[in-house]
Design a protein around this motif. Structure first.
Motif, PDB file in Angstrom:
ATOM      1  N   PRO A   1     -12.637  -8.966  -7.709  1.00  0.00           N
ATOM      2  CA  PRO A   1     -11.516  -7.613  -7.604  1.00  0.00           C
ATOM      3  C   PRO A   1     -10.912  -7.426  -6.357  1.00  0.00           C
ATOM      4  O   PRO A   1     -11.556  -7.528  -5.184  1.00  0.00           O
ATOM      5  CB  PRO A   1     -12.937  -6.213  -7.821  1.00  0.00           C
ATOM      6  CG  PRO A   1     -14.079  -7.077  -8.319  1.00  0.00           C
ATOM      7  CD  PRO A   1     -13.913  -8.581  -7.953  1.00  0.00           C
ATOM      8  N   PRO A   2      -9.668  -6.822  -6.556  1.00  0.00           N
ATOM      9  CA  PRO A   2      -8.733  -6.846  -5.116  1.00  0.00           C
ATOM     10  C   PRO A   2      -9.139  -5.563  -4.338  1.00  0.00           C
ATOM     11  O   PRO A   2      -8.782  -5.663  -3.225  1.00  0.00           O
ATOM     12  CB  PRO A   2      -7.386  -6.587  -5.743  1.00  0.00           C
ATOM     13  CG  PRO A   2      -7.549  -5.915  -7.091  1.00  0.00           C
ATOM     14  CD  PRO A   2      -9.064  -6.387  -7.694  1.00  0.00           C
TER      15      PRO A   2
ATOM     16  N   THR B   1     -16.871  -4.023  -8.994  1.00  0.00           N
ATOM     17  CA  THR B   1     -17.691  -5.072  -9.354  1.00  0.00           C
ATOM     18  C   THR B   1     -16.939  -6.117 -10.541  1.00  0.00           C
ATOM     19  O   THR B   1     -17.388  -7.098 -10.882  1.00  0.00           O
ATOM     20  CB  THR B   1     -19.000  -4.920  -9.858  1.00  0.00           C
ATOM     21  OG1 THR B   1     -18.906  -3.655 -10.932  1.00  0.00           O
ATOM     22  CG2 THR B   1     -19.820  -3.866  -8.592  1.00  0.00           C
ATOM     23  N   SER B   2     -15.945  -5.774 -10.897  1.00  0.00           N
ATOM     24  CA  SER B   2     -15.218  -6.565 -12.082  1.00  0.00           C
ATOM     25  C   SER B   2     -14.264  -5.913 -12.244  1.00  0.00           C
ATOM     26  O   SER B   2     -13.589  -4.838 -11.878  1.00  0.00           O
ATOM     27  CB  SER B   2     -16.006  -6.313 -13.355  1.00  0.00           C
ATOM     28  OG  SER B   2     -16.112  -4.994 -13.888  1.00  0.00           O
ATOM     29  N   ALA B   3     -12.964  -6.645 -12.487  1.00  0.00           N
ATOM     30  CA  ALA B   3     -11.673  -6.513 -12.706  1.00  0.00           C
ATOM     31  C   ALA B   3     -11.019  -7.198 -13.906  1.00  0.00           C
ATOM     32  O   ALA B   3     -11.529  -8.279 -14.125  1.00  0.00           O
ATOM     33  CB  ALA B   3     -10.755  -6.645 -11.444  1.00  0.00           C
TER      34      ALA B   3
ATOM     35  N   MET C   1      -9.790  -1.887 -12.711  1.00  0.00           N
ATOM     36  CA  MET C   1     -11.203  -2.309 -12.072  1.00  0.00           C
ATOM     37  C   MET C   1     -12.356  -1.241 -12.253  1.00  0.00           C
ATOM     38  O   MET C   1     -12.157  -0.013 -12.679  1.00  0.00           O
ATOM     39  CB  MET C   1     -11.058  -2.259 -10.292  1.00  0.00           C
ATOM     40  CG  MET C   1      -9.853  -3.149  -9.988  1.00  0.00           C
ATOM     41  SD  MET C   1      -9.344  -3.013  -8.305  1.00  0.00           S
ATOM     42  CE  MET C   1      -8.655  -1.148  -8.229  1.00  0.00           C
ATOM     43  N   VAL C   2     -13.541  -1.882 -12.410  1.00  0.00           N
ATOM     44  CA  VAL C   2     -14.562  -1.048 -12.731  1.00  0.00           C
ATOM     45  C   VAL C   2     -15.838  -1.035 -11.687  1.00  0.00           C
ATOM     46  O   VAL C   2     -16.031  -2.348 -11.157  1.00  0.00           O
ATOM     47  CB  VAL C   2     -15.218  -1.541 -14.114  1.00  0.00           C
ATOM     48  CG1 VAL C   2     -16.708  -0.644 -14.572  1.00  0.00           C
ATOM     49  CG2 VAL C   2     -14.380  -1.334 -15.229  1.00  0.00           C
TER      50      VAL C   2
ATOM     51  N   LEU D   1      -4.396   4.096  -0.980  1.00  0.00           N
ATOM     52  CA  LEU D   1      -4.645   2.551  -0.688  1.00  0.00           C
ATOM     53  C   LEU D   1      -3.696   1.757  -1.594  1.00  0.00           C
ATOM     54  O   LEU D   1      -3.400   0.753  -1.143  1.00  0.00           O
ATOM     55  CB  LEU D   1      -6.064   2.567  -1.268  1.00  0.00           C
ATOM     56  CG  LEU D   1      -6.691   1.023  -1.018  1.00  0.00           C
ATOM     57  CD1 LEU D   1      -6.647   0.706   0.571  1.00  0.00           C
ATOM     58  CD2 LEU D   1      -8.128   1.057  -1.530  1.00  0.00           C
ATOM     59  N   LEU D   2      -3.374   2.083  -2.748  1.00  0.00           N
ATOM     60  CA  LEU D   2      -2.703   1.418  -3.884  1.00  0.00           C
ATOM     61  C   LEU D   2      -1.269   1.561  -4.206  1.00  0.00           C
ATOM     62  O   LEU D   2      -0.506   0.682  -4.244  1.00  0.00           O
ATOM     63  CB  LEU D   2      -3.442   1.342  -5.047  1.00  0.00           C
ATOM     64  CG  LEU D   2      -4.842   0.845  -5.024  1.00  0.00           C
ATOM     65  CD1 LEU D   2      -5.495   0.939  -6.229  1.00  0.00           C
ATOM     66  CD2 LEU D   2      -5.095  -0.685  -4.469  1.00  0.00           C
ATOM     67  N   LEU D   3      -0.953   2.867  -4.095  1.00  0.00           N
ATOM     68  CA  LEU D   3       0.216   3.261  -4.459  1.00  0.00           C
ATOM     69  C   LEU D   3       1.477   2.919  -3.278  1.00  0.00           C
ATOM     70  O   LEU D   3       2.573   2.673  -3.506  1.00  0.00           O
ATOM     71  CB  LEU D   3       0.558   4.625  -4.921  1.00  0.00           C
ATOM     72  CG  LEU D   3      -0.297   4.662  -6.497  1.00  0.00           C
ATOM     73  CD1 LEU D   3       0.144   6.060  -6.886  1.00  0.00           C
ATOM     74  CD2 LEU D   3       0.169   3.704  -7.316  1.00  0.00           C
ATOM     75  N   HIS D   4       1.241   3.757  -2.074  1.00  0.00           N
ATOM     76  CA  HIS D   4       2.172   3.859  -1.128  1.00  0.00           C
ATOM     77  C   HIS D   4       3.380   4.534  -1.623  1.00  0.00           C
ATOM     78  O   HIS D   4       4.483   4.005  -1.172  1.00  0.00           O
ATOM     79  CB  HIS D   4       2.315   2.805  -0.460  1.00  0.00           C
ATOM     80  CG  HIS D   4       1.396   2.155   0.009  1.00  0.00           C
ATOM     81  ND1 HIS D   4       0.685   2.363   1.132  1.00  0.00           N
ATOM     82  CD2 HIS D   4       0.175   0.871  -0.339  1.00  0.00           C
ATOM     83  CE1 HIS D   4      -0.835   1.596   1.424  1.00  0.00           C
ATOM     84  NE2 HIS D   4      -0.757   0.646   0.241  1.00  0.00           N
TER      85      HIS D   4
END
Length: 234
Positions: free
Chosen positions: A111-112, A117-119, A129-130, A153-156
């Motif tokens: 996962p990034p 724990t999974s992606a 992602m989960v 964190l991800l979009l910016h």
């Protein structure tokens, strides 16, 4: 005195062996009147298959039955072979769940984002992602905080707006979902899409699902919906 000559019998009806106008004989007493009058019809003759043709005809019949059975078996095999394979699934033992992969998706090796724990994703523009979640008295409040965190964190994005905020239910789960859409002032980055879902199901901890897509279009949203709708406790 001479005896009178015997009377001649009336002629029988054509095609019948009976006799008319005469008393019935003991053998005719049990017959119906029509049979006594016109005679009993002859039994139809039986047409038998020549002995020389019986074995070839039986062989042809057996071949026809075998051909039908073989054709049915071939049809069954073709149907089984041509049936589409079941969709692939990701098993996430740490979160205690599994979820399906849409066509063209594959599971990620790592996962990034830390904590997940999974992606899985299509390797181009979408990732799901989960991870295990924490129990929350107010699922909507918990999802709002998570959406703000992962948006930074991800979009910016230069502009980020809430596009959807609602309660959800899927596969025996209940929870809340929040969708954000980010836009950028430069011409390089297209509008991005972020969806955060907190699901609570029976027999285990809640589950957090975060989906992020670099391109916001109906196809991507449909694939993300498919993953979320297919989450099951394992």
């Amino acid at each position: 005195m001479d005896e009178p000559p015997p009377r001649a019998r009336p002629p029988a009806a054509p095609g019948w062996a009976g006799r008319a106008g005469w008393p019935a004989s003991p053998a005719e007493e049990d017959l119906p009147p029509s049979a006594r009058w016109y005679g009993t019809p002859a039994a139809p003759s039986r047409h038998r298959i020549p002995r020389g043709l019986r074995r070839p005809l039986l062989g042809l019949l057996a071949l026809a039955v075998c051909a039908g059975a073989v054709a049915g078996a071939v049809l069954l095999v073709v149907r089984v072979v041509s049936a589409p394979p079941p969709p692939a699934r990701v098993a996430d033992p740490a979160a205690g769940v599994g979820y399906p992969l849409p066509a063209g998706w594959r599971q990620g090796a790592l996962p990034p984002v830390t904590g997940f724990t999974s992606a899985a994703g299509n390797g181009r523009d979408v990732t799901v992602m989960v991870r295990p979640g924490e129990p929350a008295a107010d699922p909507r409040e918990a999802v709002t905080g998570l959406a703000d965190l992962y948006s930074r964190l991800l979009l910016h994005g230069d502009e980020v707006e809430v596009e959807d905020d609602r309660a959800v239910a899927a596969g025996g789960w209940t929870g809340h979902s929040r969708t954000l859409r980010a836009e950028y002032r430069d011409v390089v980055n297209r509008p991005a899409y972020l969806r955060v879902v907190l699901l609570t199901g029976p027999g285990g901890d809640p589950v957090v699902v975060v989906a992020v897509a670099e391109s916001d279009d109906p196809r991507v949203r449909g694939e993300i919906d498919q993953v979320i709708a297919g989450i099951r406790r394992e």
